[in-house]
Scaffold this motif. Structure first.
Motif, PDB file in Angstrom:
ATOM      1  N   SER A  63       0.831  -1.204   0.000  1.00  0.00           N
ATOM      2  CA  SER A  63       0.000   0.000   0.000  1.00  0.00           C
ATOM      3  C   SER A  63       0.866   1.255   0.000  1.00  0.00           C
ATOM      4  CB  SER A  63      -0.905   0.025   1.240  1.00  0.00           C
ATOM      5  OG  SER A  63      -1.804  -1.054   1.233  1.00  0.00           O
ATOM      6  N   ASN A  65       1.901   5.159   0.869  1.00  0.00           N
ATOM      7  CA  ASN A  65       1.736   6.050   2.008  1.00  0.00           C
ATOM      8  C   ASN A  65       0.548   6.968   1.764  1.00  0.00           C
ATOM      9  OD1 ASN A  65       4.021   5.044   3.360  1.00  0.00           O
ATOM     10  ND2 ASN A  65       5.383   6.455   2.277  1.00  0.00           N
ATOM     11  N   ARG A  66      -0.149   7.332   2.843  1.00  0.00           N
ATOM     12  CA  ARG A  66      -1.319   8.191   2.728  1.00  0.00           C
ATOM     13  C   ARG A  66      -0.983   9.574   3.288  1.00  0.00           C
ATOM     14  NH1 ARG A  66      -5.846   4.574   2.239  1.00  0.00           N
ATOM     15  NH2 ARG A  66      -7.120   6.446   1.930  1.00  0.00           N
ATOM     16  N   TYR A  67      -1.618  10.597   2.718  1.00  0.00           N
ATOM     17  CA  TYR A  67      -1.424  11.974   3.152  1.00  0.00           C
ATOM     18  C   TYR A  67      -2.781  12.662   3.276  1.00  0.00           C
ATOM     19  CZ  TYR A  67       3.472  11.414   1.769  1.00  0.00           C
ATOM     20  OH  TYR A  67       4.780  10.979   1.654  1.00  0.00           O
ATOM     21  N   THR A  68      -2.821  13.722   4.098  1.00  0.00           N
ATOM     22  CA  THR A  68      -4.030  14.527   4.192  1.00  0.00           C
ATOM     23  C   THR A  68      -3.685  16.001   4.013  1.00  0.00           C
ATOM     24  OG1 THR A  68      -3.798  14.646   6.614  1.00  0.00           O
ATOM     25  CG2 THR A  68      -5.265  12.945   5.715  1.00  0.00           C
ATOM     26  N   THR A  72      -7.682  16.889   0.185  1.00  0.00           N
ATOM     27  CA  THR A  72      -8.071  15.473   0.287  1.00  0.00           C
ATOM     28  C   THR A  72      -9.428  15.290   0.951  1.00  0.00           C
ATOM     29  OG1 THR A  72      -7.050  15.053   2.464  1.00  0.00           O
ATOM     30  CG2 THR A  72      -5.622  14.873   0.507  1.00  0.00           C
ATOM     31  N   TYR A  96      -7.506   2.400   8.113  1.00  0.00           N
ATOM     32  CA  TYR A  96      -6.929   3.741   7.968  1.00  0.00           C
ATOM     33  C   TYR A  96      -7.920   4.743   8.544  1.00  0.00           C
ATOM     34  CZ  TYR A  96      -5.719   8.101   5.518  1.00  0.00           C
ATOM     35  OH  TYR A  96      -5.417   9.401   5.214  1.00  0.00           O
ATOM     36  N   GLU A  98      -8.867   8.850   9.635  1.00  0.00           N
ATOM     37  CA  GLU A  98      -8.639  10.286   9.513  1.00  0.00           C
ATOM     38  C   GLU A  98      -9.461  11.032  10.561  1.00  0.00           C
ATOM     39  OE1 GLU A  98      -7.876  10.604   4.663  1.00  0.00           O
ATOM     40  OE2 GLU A  98      -9.813  11.181   5.512  1.00  0.00           O
TER      41      GLU A  98
END
Length: 291
Positions: A63, A65-68, A72, A96, A98
């Motif tokens: 997977s 990497n995730r960002y905000t 987003t 995941y 948020e």
């Protein structure tokens, strides 16, 4: 004075001095207990989609990497008033999460994506004296508990059952705060935390003043007295490790943002947003390894 008596008293004095030193040391946080982190590189942080937080996701394997960032937030979420997203995290089984806040300050929302890709929302009604800010989340290594933080000067971190993971949670029920991490030292403007071990948190602080730890924008380590749980509070010993990098072609006020520790590689990453128009050009996600 007989020689034997003099030696006995000298030895006794030495023991008393040694005990006194040990007593002082036992009351002093051991500097060697705190990790040191060395900067090893950086990547540009996009101001719209990578300016609030980040998380490494282990499941499914491979997977990204995730960002905000403000860019987003889905339209269907912002249209309902959830206009700020903080620093996310992912459980070790791939959920995941948020954190969201809204201006009316009545509740916080945690948006959860399961490993199969489906999304759900969990809301938490603010308790008495709880700040409306929902700056970050950090999932405990066992997956069952989620820490979250308020903005401003605080002496605590909030503990919740991890939404979507802990079997006590449901999108149709209020997500309760179940316990608290009581900090031994005040922290200011914490923008993100992540677990680097069962009882160790690494946190990024946007503290602009520096009076609390003698440095602005510090990287903090919080050592918990026990793993978090839903049954009792735990204490947290706070140590300032270093100042986060503050480098830009522009002068002005930097903003420390989210943080992520990737246990697969041992890499720590922290977002620092540049001042002025340089927010568009040289904001960075800095990478660190243990020194």
């Amino acid at each position: 004075m007989p020689l034997r008596t003099r030696r006995r008293r000298t030895a006794t004095s030495a023991v008393l001095v040694a005990l006194a030193v040990l007593a002082v040391l036992s009351d002093t946080p051991a500097a060697s207990a705190a990790d040191t982190w060395t900067e090893v590189g950086s990547d540009r942080a996009d101001p719209l989609t990578e300016s609030q937080g980040l998380a490494s996701v282990e499941v499914p394997a491979g997977s990204a990497n995730r960002y905000t960032g403000i860019g987003t937030i889905p339209l269907g979420v912002s249209s309902r008033g959830w206009n700020h997203v903080g620093d996310p995290d992912a459980s070790y089984d791939g959920h995941y999460i948020e954190p969201y806040q809204r201006d009316d300050g009545a509740a916080k929302m945690f948006r959860v994506q399961a490993p199969d890709g489906t999304w759900s929302e969990y809301t938490h009604a603010l308790g008495s004296g709880e700040a409306l800010n929902n700056s970050w989340v950090a999932v405990s290594p066992d997956g069952q508990w989620m820490l979250a933080g308020e903005y401003g000067t605080m002496n605590r971190l909030l503990v919740f059952p991890t939404p979507g993971v802990n079997p006590s949670t449901s999108p149709s029920a209020n997500l309760p705060q179940v316990s608290t991490v009581r900090l031994d030292h005040a922290v200011r403007d914490v923008q993100g935390c992540d677990f680097s071990g069962p009882t160790t948190l690494l946190c990024s602080s946007d503290d602009p003043d520096g009076a609390l730890f003698g440095v602005t924008k510090p990287l903090l380590q919080v050592d918990l007295s026990a793993p978090p749980s839903g049954t009792s509070d735990v204490s947290g010993q706070v140590t300032a490790l270093r100042q986060l990098p503050l480098r830009s072609a522009c002068s002005g006020t930097f903003e420390a943002e989210g943080i992520d520790y990737d246990r697969r590689t041992g890499t720590l990453r922290v977002i620092v947003v540049s001042p002025g128009f340089c927010v568009l050009t040289d904001s960075k996600t800095y990478r660190f390894t243990r020194g």
